[in-house]
Design an enzyme around this catalytic site. Structure first.
Site, PDB file in Angstrom:
ATOM      1  N   GLY A 116       4.147   0.760   7.661  1.00 16.74           N
ATOM      2  CA  GLY A 116       3.216   1.727   7.076  1.00 16.74           C
ATOM      3  C   GLY A 116       3.133   2.972   7.934  1.00 16.74           C
ATOM      4  CB  SER A 117       0.769   5.760   7.816  1.00 24.38           C
ATOM      5  OG  SER A 117      -0.451   5.072   7.986  1.00 24.38           O
ATOM      6  CB  ALA A 168      -3.023   7.097  10.760  1.00 16.94           C
ATOM      7  CB  THR A 169      -2.314   2.169   8.971  1.00 17.97           C
ATOM      8  OG1 THR A 169      -2.764   3.125   8.024  1.00 17.97           O
ATOM      9  CG2 THR A 169      -2.950   0.837   8.666  1.00 17.97           C
ATOM     10  N   GLY A 170      -0.789   2.104  11.810  1.00 26.11           N
ATOM     11  CA  GLY A 170      -0.093   1.338  12.860  1.00 26.11           C
ATOM     12  C   GLY A 170      -0.903   1.299  14.146  1.00 26.11           C
ATOM     13  CD  GLU A 204      10.704  -1.534  11.585  1.00 28.14           C
ATOM     14  OE1 GLU A 204      10.906  -0.319  11.780  1.00 28.14           O
ATOM     15  OE2 GLU A 204      11.487  -2.415  11.966  1.00 28.14           O
TER      16      GLU A 204
HETATM   17  P1  NAD Z   1      -0.553   2.892   5.076  1.00 31.76           P
HETATM   18  O1  NAD Z   1      -0.463   2.851   6.561  1.00 31.76           O
HETATM   19  O2  NAD Z   1      -1.600   3.681   4.445  1.00 31.76           O
HETATM   20  O3  NAD Z   1      -0.683   1.413   4.472  1.00 31.76           O
HETATM   21  C1  NAD Z   1       0.237   0.390   4.775  1.00 31.76           C
HETATM   22  C2  NAD Z   1      -0.438  -0.959   4.600  1.00 31.76           C
HETATM   23  O4  NAD Z   1      -1.471  -1.118   5.581  1.00 31.76           O
HETATM   24  C3  NAD Z   1      -1.132  -1.157   3.250  1.00 31.76           C
HETATM   25  O5  NAD Z   1      -0.894  -2.485   2.828  1.00 31.76           O
HETATM   26  C4  NAD Z   1      -2.577  -0.932   3.589  1.00 31.76           C
HETATM   27  O6  NAD Z   1      -3.479  -1.587   2.696  1.00 31.76           O
HETATM   28  C5  NAD Z   1      -2.665  -1.561   4.954  1.00 31.76           C
HETATM   29  N1  NAD Z   1      -3.795  -1.114   5.781  1.00 31.76           N
HETATM   30  C6  NAD Z   1      -4.529   0.020   5.667  1.00 31.76           C
HETATM   31  N2  NAD Z   1      -5.470   0.084   6.646  1.00 31.76           N
HETATM   32  C7  NAD Z   1      -5.303  -1.021   7.402  1.00 31.76           C
HETATM   33  C8  NAD Z   1      -5.935  -1.517   8.568  1.00 31.76           C
HETATM   34  N3  NAD Z   1      -6.947  -0.858   9.156  1.00 31.76           N
HETATM   35  N4  NAD Z   1      -5.510  -2.670   9.100  1.00 31.76           N
HETATM   36  C9  NAD Z   1      -4.469  -3.348   8.538  1.00 31.76           C
HETATM   37  N5  NAD Z   1      -3.823  -2.933   7.428  1.00 31.76           N
HETATM   38  C10 NAD Z   1      -4.245  -1.783   6.856  1.00 31.76           C
HETATM   39  O7  NAD Z   1       0.917   3.378   4.605  1.00 31.76           O
HETATM   40  P2  NAD Z   1       1.372   3.741   3.130  1.00 31.76           P
HETATM   41  O8  NAD Z   1       0.781   5.074   2.762  1.00 31.76           O
HETATM   42  O9  NAD Z   1       1.178   2.575   2.246  1.00 31.76           O
HETATM   43  O10 NAD Z   1       2.954   3.909   3.352  1.00 31.76           O
HETATM   44  C11 NAD Z   1       3.590   5.101   3.722  1.00 31.76           C
HETATM   45  C12 NAD Z   1       3.935   5.065   5.192  1.00 31.76           C
HETATM   46  O11 NAD Z   1       4.740   3.921   5.497  1.00 31.76           O
HETATM   47  C13 NAD Z   1       4.781   6.259   5.616  1.00 31.76           C
HETATM   48  O12 NAD Z   1       4.282   6.760   6.819  1.00 31.76           O
HETATM   49  C14 NAD Z   1       6.152   5.666   5.800  1.00 31.76           C
HETATM   50  O13 NAD Z   1       6.983   6.386   6.686  1.00 31.76           O
HETATM   51  C15 NAD Z   1       5.842   4.313   6.312  1.00 31.76           C
HETATM   52  N6  NAD Z   1       6.996   3.410   6.138  1.00 31.76           N
HETATM   53  C16 NAD Z   1       7.683   2.978   7.225  1.00 31.76           C
HETATM   54  C17 NAD Z   1       8.807   2.160   7.081  1.00 31.76           C
HETATM   55  C18 NAD Z   1       9.634   1.679   8.253  1.00 31.76           C
HETATM   56  O14 NAD Z   1      10.377   0.722   8.096  1.00 31.76           O
HETATM   57  N7  NAD Z   1       9.537   2.296   9.424  1.00 31.76           N
HETATM   58  C19 NAD Z   1       9.197   1.776   5.798  1.00 31.76           C
HETATM   59  C20 NAD Z   1       8.464   2.245   4.711  1.00 31.76           C
HETATM   60  C21 NAD Z   1       7.351   3.052   4.895  1.00 31.76           C
END
Ligand code: NAD
Length: 463
Positions: free
Chosen positions: A214-215, A217-219, A236
């Site tokens: 994910g993003s 910020a959430t990471g 990731e």
């Molecule tokens: P996001 O970080 O908003 O959400 C990702 C997941 O995290 C969702 O399931 C969400 O519900 C969950 N989440 C949200 N807050 C959380 C918390 N506090 N604790 C635990 N989980 C929580 O990301 P998104 O908008 O769904 O996806 C887009 C992002 O993902 C982009 O930044 C993209 O680059 C990244 N991404 C990375 C890869 C990689 O392999 N490096 C692959 C695909 C997407």
């Protein structure tokens, strides 16, 4: 939802929107805190049995799961298109790639090693399972990004709880429900809910490993939650990949590899090209090549035959892309094609190519995660490399040129997890994948990815 193979409903539900229409097409359970406790209890008991099963049985289960995905490919692909937006053939490829990734995981070897056997000690290094694993996924490739860590997590002997994005939970819930038939009770669960469900999962002491995609910020939040009780984690995260065209680039690759490196999945791809560095003297020819290609791309409802790309997945993301483009225009960028928003229905945005961009514009500094490509002129290769590396991200990058030795040399200077020559977005399940800097921690795929789901354990016996 699925708790270790058992179907579970929740007292409340939330809606899932089809991004091609902007209209809710179904609803899914909203997992309550009590239900999450129950689910984690199931995963703990599943772990106790699964971790003791012979590896051959675990390999067999992964192959069977892959077969189940293939047998249900049409059904699952339709769900991916309805909730994610990509055209049906792309969704079908996503399901096929997920099955391939499970099949590849089934073959990974990570055997115990005897590293000493003499008159002092016999020392064996083992790769032991960790416990229940949480796999948390984003909305761009919901099924594939679940499958990529799922294979190694299960092969290592862990039980798994999957939590998809609230924007795209449907295909994942269905895929897990179907695949759990290949596994003993308790081993595979899938829960749906909002971001709060993710944070409850990552802070729960029953979870011993988090695989998060994910993003950034959430990471960061996930890493903080994991550290409190020393859970292992793989992150990731986002990317802001640079592609550098050298002055001997084969221009025919620009309309193919470079174009699709940027616009696959409507640019909603972590490791897609998000900044294109072009030598001054090739600037106009490259722009012409990209624009000509753009004109041939059909964007529309992914359920309609003949579309190359679908909409942006959700309204906040559509707004963000439009905001970044407007900001770039206000800062002096020129629109060569695209940029004009559509009036709906659905979250469509045209393929957009911007010239006269500078490194300080938000569209260049931030991850746009949409169908926009900023073009950046450069004078010297050293300057292009320095600018390409001047980012908090480090997922992948690429260098394009006919002189392979020179291109490889330049690629070797990119600070990112994967540096391609004359390719981009060429992920395969046997090739390790992971980000440098803010793009992540740890890797996926191959024995390197499998090791991330294990506890390295030493057994040392005195002679
Ligand atoms: P996001 O970080 O908003 O959400 C990702 C997941 O995290 C969702 O399931 C969400 O519900 C969950 N989440 C949200 N807050 C959380 C918390 N506090 N604790 C635990 N989980 C929580 O990301 P998104 O908008 O769904 O996806 C887009 C992002 O993902 C982009 O930044 C993209 O680059 C990244 N991404 C990375 C890869 C990689 O392999 N490096 C692959 C695909 C997407």
């Amino acid at each position: 939802m699925t708790f270790g193979g058992r179907p579970v409903d929740a007292p409340t539900t939330f809606g899932v929107v089809n991004p091609a229409t902007g209209i809710e097409f179904t609803s899914v359970p909203d997992c309550s805190p009590e239900q999450l406790e129950e689910c984690i209890g199931t995963a703990l008991s599943g772990f106790a049995t699964w971790s003791r099963r012979p590896i051959a049985e675990r390999r067999h289960a992964l192959r069977r799961m892959a077969d189940i995905l293939s047998e249900n490919a049409d059904f699952l692909a339709t769900l991916v298109t309805l909730e994610q937006g990509k055209p049906l053939p792309a969704s079908a490829r996503e399901i096929a790639d997920t099955a391939a990734s499970l099949r590849a995981a089934a073959e990974i070897e990570l055997d115990d090693e005897i590293i000493q056997d003499d008159d002092r000690y016999r020392v064996r290094v083992q790769y032991r399972p960790l416990g229940p694993v949480a796999i948390i996924t984003p909305w761009n490739y919901p099924v594939f990004l679940m499958g990529m860590p799922l294979g190694p997590a299960l092969l290592a002997g862990n039980s798994v709880i999957v939590k998809p994005s609230p924007f795209t939970p449907v295909a994942t819930l269905e895929a897990c429900r179907l695949m759990s038939a290949a596994l003993p009770e308790g081993v595979l669960s899938a829960v749906s809910g909002g971001n709060d469900l993710g944070s409850r999962l990552t802070s729960h002491p029953g979870i011993r490993k988090i695989s998060f995609t994910g993003s950034v910020a959430t990471g960061r939040k996930v890493a903080h939650a994991a550290v409190s009780d020393f859970k292992r984690f793989t992150l990731e995260l986002g990317g802001n990949d640079a592609a550098i065209l050298l002055d001997d680039v084969d221009l025919s690759l620009v309309g193919k590899g470079v174009f699709w490196g940027a616009f696959t999945n409507c640019g909603q791809i972590c490791a897609g090209i998000k900044r294109l560095f072009v030598p001054d003297q090739l600037h106009d020819a490259v722009v012409d090549e990209l624009v000509a290609r753009t004109a041939r791309v059909r964007i529309g409802d992914g359920m309609v035959a003949g579309m190359h790309l679908g909409p942006i997945n959700n309204e906040p993301q559509l707004r963000r892309v439009a905001e970044l483009v407007d900001d770039a225009i206000a800062q002096g960028a020129k629109v060569v094609t695209g940029a004009a928003g559509t009036n709906g229905p659905g979250y469509f945005y045209p393929l957009t190519i911007l010239t006269d961009c500078t490194d300080d514009m938000r569209i260049v500094r931030e991850e746009q995660f949409g169908p926009v490509l900023p073009i950046l002129r450069y004078q010297s290769v050293d300057e292009a490399v320095t600018r390409a590396n001047a980012t908090e991200f480090g997922l992948s990058g690429s260098v394009w040129g006919r002189d392979i030795a020179r291109a490889e040399d330049v690629a070797g200077r990119l600070d990112c997890g994967t540096a391609y020559v004359n390719a981009h977005l060429a992920l395969e399940p046997h090739i390790p994948f992971g980000g440098h800097k803010a793009s992540g921690i740890g890797v996926s795929n191959g024995r390197w990815g499998l090791a991330e789901f294990t506890n390295l354990t030493v057994r040392q016996t005195a002679r």
